[in-house]
Motif scaffolding. Structure first.
Motif, PDB file in Angstrom:
ATOM      1  N   ILE A   1       0.786  -1.346  -0.055  1.00  0.00           N
ATOM      2  CA  ILE A   1       0.011  -0.043  -0.062  1.00  0.00           C
ATOM      3  C   ILE A   1       0.885   1.141   0.156  1.00  0.00           C
ATOM      4  O   ILE A   1       1.742   1.402   0.711  1.00  0.00           O
TER       5      ILE A   1
ATOM      6  N   ASP B   1     -13.089  12.844   0.363  1.00  0.00           N
ATOM      7  CA  ASP B   1     -12.314  11.623  -0.023  1.00  0.00           C
ATOM      8  C   ASP B   1     -11.081  12.276  -0.576  1.00  0.00           C
ATOM      9  O   ASP B   1     -10.247  11.686  -1.477  1.00  0.00           O
TER      10      ASP B   1
ATOM     11  N   ASP C   1      -7.138   9.647   3.448  1.00  0.00           N
ATOM     12  CA  ASP C   1      -7.380   8.258   3.749  1.00  0.00           C
ATOM     13  C   ASP C   1      -7.299   8.317   5.338  1.00  0.00           C
ATOM     14  O   ASP C   1      -7.890   7.375   5.949  1.00  0.00           O
TER      15      ASP C   1
ATOM     16  N   ASN D   1     -10.030   6.030   7.135  1.00  0.00           N
ATOM     17  CA  ASN D   1     -11.162   5.551   6.208  1.00  0.00           C
ATOM     18  C   ASN D   1     -11.148   4.390   5.965  1.00  0.00           C
ATOM     19  O   ASN D   1     -10.373   3.967   4.995  1.00  0.00           O
TER      20      ASN D   1
ATOM     21  N   ILE E   1     -13.298   2.587   4.443  1.00  0.00           N
ATOM     22  CA  ILE E   1     -14.094   2.004   3.145  1.00  0.00           C
ATOM     23  C   ILE E   1     -13.284   0.795   2.281  1.00  0.00           C
ATOM     24  O   ILE E   1     -13.696  -0.146   2.083  1.00  0.00           O
ATOM     25  N   ASN E   2     -12.013   1.236   2.042  1.00  0.00           N
ATOM     26  CA  ASN E   2     -11.071   0.269   1.568  1.00  0.00           C
ATOM     27  C   ASN E   2     -10.382  -0.293   2.632  1.00  0.00           C
ATOM     28  O   ASN E   2      -9.327   0.256   3.105  1.00  0.00           O
ATOM     29  N   GLY E   3     -10.868  -1.522   3.296  1.00  0.00           N
ATOM     30  CA  GLY E   3     -10.508  -2.248   4.264  1.00  0.00           C
ATOM     31  C   GLY E   3      -9.170  -2.452   4.268  1.00  0.00           C
ATOM     32  O   GLY E   3      -8.248  -2.163   5.355  1.00  0.00           O
ATOM     33  N   MET E   4      -8.539  -2.641   3.086  1.00  0.00           N
ATOM     34  CA  MET E   4      -6.977  -3.252   3.176  1.00  0.00           C
ATOM     35  C   MET E   4      -6.222  -2.229   3.082  1.00  0.00           C
ATOM     36  O   MET E   4      -5.241  -2.291   3.972  1.00  0.00           O
ATOM     37  N   LYS E   5      -6.551  -1.043   2.408  1.00  0.00           N
ATOM     38  CA  LYS E   5      -5.459   0.181   2.656  1.00  0.00           C
ATOM     39  C   LYS E   5      -5.800   0.677   4.072  1.00  0.00           C
ATOM     40  O   LYS E   5      -4.583   1.136   4.542  1.00  0.00           O
ATOM     41  N   ALA E   6      -6.750   0.821   4.611  1.00  0.00           N
ATOM     42  CA  ALA E   6      -7.276   1.175   5.949  1.00  0.00           C
ATOM     43  C   ALA E   6      -6.153   0.377   6.854  1.00  0.00           C
ATOM     44  O   ALA E   6      -5.444   0.684   7.713  1.00  0.00           O
TER      45      ALA E   6
END
Lengths: 251, 369
Positions: free
Chosen positions: B44, B92, B95, B121, B123-128
């Motif tokens: 990431i 947006d 993050d 944030n 919403i994108n679980g992996m990135k978070a």
């Protein structure tokens, strides 16, 4: 031709096909002699194609017996297949192969020797006047040529019987006439012809004709005898008198 | 036996004549292979960070420097308050919010304890998740350097962890990814081509013409399997060479072992395609059915998410998933250098599937209806 010979090309006895409660072919019985042209007529949905598929070993009968080229349609389907040719309603050569490749392929799966295939193929292409089209894809040929080619492929391996399911559907009268010339040529070589058609002028070309109505054979005789029996001078009228009583199909 | 060469010749004529399929089968996988591992990164990066620095001290500035220097974060903005930072997340534009409360430096000096607040944030679980973890790691190392500098009596860390990535020392995700992509490529090519082919013959009516010949079922099925098996093997070879020359991933284990496994694996996959085709009446149906299964096979195949972290029932399912075995074997042989004994369980499972699927397909393919 005579049907009195001791061995018949096709012999059916009470042949029946049911799909659930629907009886597509209802206990039909008939014999076809060697070398005969047998017309198998009937309205749409009368059960012609189903009956023909059973005789070719493509569909297992629900009841009854039949022998094709002396072999049982239940137990000896592979022996039958070695001895028959078949041309389906739907054009079924490979459209993405050339004329030559189609001939080579179908002759090849009947196991004909290469040398014989090559010689017979060149002869055939010459006879059909397809010299210029030999290396063109079959998909691009006009319908009439496709059908003549399909017939020629169906008899290429020298079968004893050839089954033709509405072989001349959708082609012009001249081409139909040429097609029948091919059929006569095949019978000249001793091949028995079993043909379904909707063209009643073609019925006149047959030695004997059967007319199916609602899964049964309603009449079976020579065209002349049928016309006499129904006191008319055309096969059209014979067919109409029999088929208007049909309950199924869209005729 | 003279019939088989006739069938093979015809299949190859058709394959080479259908340029669209040939291109899709050979060129598209190559493109995928070259582009996907480069673009689809599990690392990431470029996490947009907004900072609410209410301390404005030397120490808070040091912390921010440390974070931006890591390369994973992009400092988007300094926000005066959490509310305005939150507005950026909402828009947006960010993050992650890092809030450094006032008194950060003072408390840390005096009491050696201080909290910072991170909002992600999700919403994108992996990135978070990964972004939060990176930030946590940076904070921990910052913490220990602060402690080392300022604490009079530094407490010892009870457990210090150092780790080493075995078989992939740099933990390069590409190295883990590429064997998996190879697995998926051969599955897609083999499965789709074989499923569509017989159905196409049914659609055009040519199968009827075949069924009325004395051809043997075995010859017919072999005539269909062999060309696609060869094609999928070619695709696999191309992929293997690309992995080698483009990504520098040479198989650690035996190349022959790899081929031996793929050879059996393809028989299973092609058998599955044949089985699907015997049940479908049109190419559309076959396409959807194959798409459904291949999708599940791939998503549950251990390439994107490790099989070990799936729930128990899903782990049981993966044992019946050919793609999972393929992905595992690819990684074992290519990266770890496993030998035959190492992949024996997978080998047996795939061989079993190959036998079952093909037998089922042959039984279900009828010349006589």
């Amino acid at each position: 031709m005579s049907t009195t010979g001791t061995t018949y090309a096709i012999q059916a006895e009470g042949l029946t096909k049911r799909f659930g409660a629907f009886i597509a072919v209802n206990a039909i019985s008939f014999q076809v002699g060697q070398g005969e042209i047998f017309g198998f007529l009937g309205a749409n949905g009368a059960g012609k194609t189903t009956a023909m598929r059973m005789l070719c070993g493509l569909s297992r009968p629900s009841a009854g017996q039949a022998r094709v080229a002396g072999f049982d349609v239940r137990t000896q389907t592979e022996d039958i297949k070695r001895n028959i040719g078949y041309m389906s309603q739907k054009f079924s050569l490979y459209e993405d192969l050339t004329v030559t490749e189609n001939i080579d392929f179908f002759a090849g799966i009947y196991g004909l020797p290469k040398e014989r295939i090559r010689r017979q193929r060149d002869e055939l292409i010459g006879k059909l006047g397809l010299g210029k089209e030999a290396d063109k894809l079959v998909g691009g040929l006009p319908l009439g040529w496709k059908q003549k080619l399909a017939f020629s492929v169906a008899v290429f391996h020298g079968p004893r019987i050839v089954f033709l399911d509405e072989p001349t559907g959708g082609v012009d009268p001249v081409t139909r006439r040429q097609f029948w010339d091919l059929i006569y040529e095949a019978t000249g070589q001793g091949i028995t012809v079993f043909v379904t058609t909707h063209y009643l002028d073609e019925a006149e070309y047959c030695d004997r004709v059967s007319i199916m109505v609602d899964g049964r054979i309603a009449a079976l005789d020579t065209p002349a005898a049928l016309k006499e029996q129904f006191s008319t001078d055309s096969m059209d009228a014979v067919f109409y008198q029999l088929a208007r009583g049909a309950r199924r199909g869209d005729a | 036996m003279r019939v088989l060469p006739v069938l093979l010749k015809k299949e190859f004529l058709q394959i080479f004549r259908n340029k669209a399929i040939l291109i899709i089968s050979l060129v598209a996988p190559i493109m995928q292979f070259l582009v996907l591992p480069l673009a689809a990164s599990f690392e990431i990066k470029n996490i947009d960070l907004v900072v609410v620095d209410q301390d404005r001290s030397g120490l808070s500035r040091q912390l921010l420097e440390r974070i931006t220097a890591s390369g994973y974060f992009r400092l988007v903005d300094y926000a005066p308050s959490y509310a305005s930072a939150y507005a950026l997340v909402e828009a947006d534009a960010a993050d992650l919010v890092l809030q450094v409360p006032s008194g950060f430096e003072r408390n840390l000096m005096r009491e050696h304890v201080q909290q910072v607040f991170i909002a992600v944030n999700a919403i994108n679980g992996m990135k978070a998740g990964v972004g939060g973890a990176y930030l946590g790691t940076i904070l921990r190392s910052f913490n220990s350097s602060v402690v080392a500098t300022y604490a009079p009596d530094p407490p010892h860390e009870a457990i210090a962890v150092t780790s080493s990535g075995l078989f992939n020392p740099e933990r390069n995700h590409r190295i883990a990814f590429i064997p998996g992509i190879l697995a998926i490529l051969v599955t897609m090519i083999g499965g789709m081509l074989s499923a569509l082919n017989i159905v196409k013959e049914r659609e055009t009516g040519t199968i009827e013409q075949i069924n009325v010949t004395p051809i043997r079922k075995r010859d017919f099925i072999l005539g269909k399997l062999i060309p696609f098996w060869i094609m999928a093997m070619v695709v696999f070879t191309i992929g293997l060479l690309l992995a080698w020359f483009v990504y520098g991933i040479a198989p650690q284990g035996s190349v022959w072992l790899l081929y031996a496994f793929v050879a059996v694996y393809l028989v299973a996959v092609l058998g599955f395609g044949l089985l699907v085709s015997t049940y479908c009446a049109s190419q559309q149906q076959a396409m959807f059915v194959m798409f459904f299964f291949v999708m599940i096979f791939i998503l549950l195949g251990g390439l994107f998410t490790p099989v070990d972290s799936m729930p128990g029932w899903a782990q049981v399912m993966t044992r019946f998933n050919p793609v999972a075995h393929m992905v595992e074997v690819m990684r074992l042989v290519m990266l770890k250098g496993s030998g035959f004994m190492g992949i024996l369980p997978n080998f047996l499972a795939i061989a079993g599937m190959a036998v079952v699927l093909n037998t089922w397909a042959v039984l279900n393919y009828r010349k006589t209806g």
